[in-house]
Design an enzyme around this catalytic site. Structure first.
Site, PDB file in Angstrom:
ATOM      1  N   LYS A  54      89.041  81.728  92.120  1.00  0.00           N
ATOM      2  CA  LYS A  54      88.052  80.896  91.432  1.00  0.00           C
ATOM      3  C   LYS A  54      88.466  79.445  91.574  1.00  0.00           C
ATOM      4  O   LYS A  54      89.595  79.085  91.239  1.00  0.00           O
ATOM      5  CB  LYS A  54      87.964  81.266  89.950  1.00  0.00           C
ATOM      6  CG  LYS A  54      87.512  82.690  89.693  1.00  0.00           C
ATOM      7  CD  LYS A  54      87.389  82.944  88.205  1.00  0.00           C
ATOM      8  CE  LYS A  54      86.919  84.356  87.922  1.00  0.00           C
ATOM      9  NZ  LYS A  54      86.765  84.599  86.468  1.00  0.00           N
ATOM     10  N   ASP A 150      81.937  85.814  74.828  1.00  0.00           N
ATOM     11  CA  ASP A 150      80.873  86.010  75.815  1.00  0.00           C
ATOM     12  C   ASP A 150      80.898  87.435  76.356  1.00  0.00           C
ATOM     13  O   ASP A 150      80.783  87.669  77.563  1.00  0.00           O
ATOM     14  CB  ASP A 150      81.002  84.994  76.951  1.00  0.00           C
ATOM     15  CG  ASP A 150      79.715  84.853  77.771  1.00  0.00           C
ATOM     16  OD1 ASP A 150      78.647  85.275  77.272  1.00  0.00           O
ATOM     17  OD2 ASP A 150      79.783  84.324  78.892  1.00  0.00           O
TER      18      ASP A 150
END
Length: 233
Positions: A54, A150
């Protein structure tokens, strides 16, 4: 044993190895581009293993909140070591590019499976076994004072070879041991609305362990009914 879907493999669409160069990694292909940056499937040369890379490019125009959330994911991942949580291998910077190196889970993403089924529920037995494992991941995170904030189907990965479920996506994580959040302003709502409890909608600063449990239950409802917990109007 039946599973919610079979893993088809193949190469996801995206750019090739010329897109980015990080020393010690061979880029296989791009997986996705998000508001945080680009994510790649890569080979870590020294360890000879497939990983997820990432990245976020830093510079004068880089949003500071995005950088903080990127580092928040790194710090949260560094505190969590559990079979049901995607493992963080490294966080580093090269030539203005911050990057996280995480475990690659060869299997399927629960959120993508739901999308492909067009409102049809997932098989109850294997799906509940997957979600039970995600509950264990949350219990471990909460014991470390980390709130995910989340939890949703797209953050649930299932390994194809043994159906081991893993939780990812700690970019909005909150550390309960900190009295003041450097990420969240008063009244700011963070998360995915369909799975968020009312207190988190009002202000993400109010989220605690119960907020994650609400999101876990909303995720379970979506998987077993094929319907979103809340309908948009």
């Amino acid at each position: 044993e039946a599973t919610p879907t079979s893993f088809t493999g193949g190469t996801p669409p995206g750019v090739g190895a010329g897109a980015i160069q990080i020393e010690g990694f061979e880029i296989i292909h791009q997986l996705e581009v998000t508001s945080f940056g680009a994510t790649f499937l890569a080979r870590q040369v020294l360890m000879d293993r497939t990983v997820v890379l990432k990245t976020i490019e830093t510079g004068p125009e880089t949003d500071e909140t995005t950088l903080r959330r990127f580092m928040r994911e790194a710090k949260a991942g560094g505190k969590l070591a559990h079979p049901q949580i995607v493992e963080l291998y490294d966080v580093n910077e090269q030539d203005g590019v911050l990057y996280l190196v995480t475990e690659y889970v060869e299997g399927y993403n629960l959120g993508k499976v739901l999308s492909e089924r067009n409102g049809q529920p997932l098989p109850a037995g294997p799906t509940l076994r997957v979600l039970f494992q995600i509950g264990e991941a949350l219990a471990h995170a909460h014991a470390k004072s980390i709130i995910h904030r989340d939890v949703r189907p797209h953050h649930v990965l299932v390994r194809a070879k043994d159906h081991l479920a893993k939780l990812q996506g700690f970019a909005l994580a909150k550390n309960l041991q900190r009295a003041i959040s450097v990420i969240t302003a008063d009244g700011e709502s963070l998360g995915t609305p369909y799975y968020m409890p009312p207190e988190q909608v009002r202000s993400a600063k109010d989220a605690d362990e119960r907020s994650d449990l609400y999101a876990w239950a909303a995720t379970t409802y979506h998987c077993l009914s094929g319907r979103l917990p809340l309908e948009s109007r």
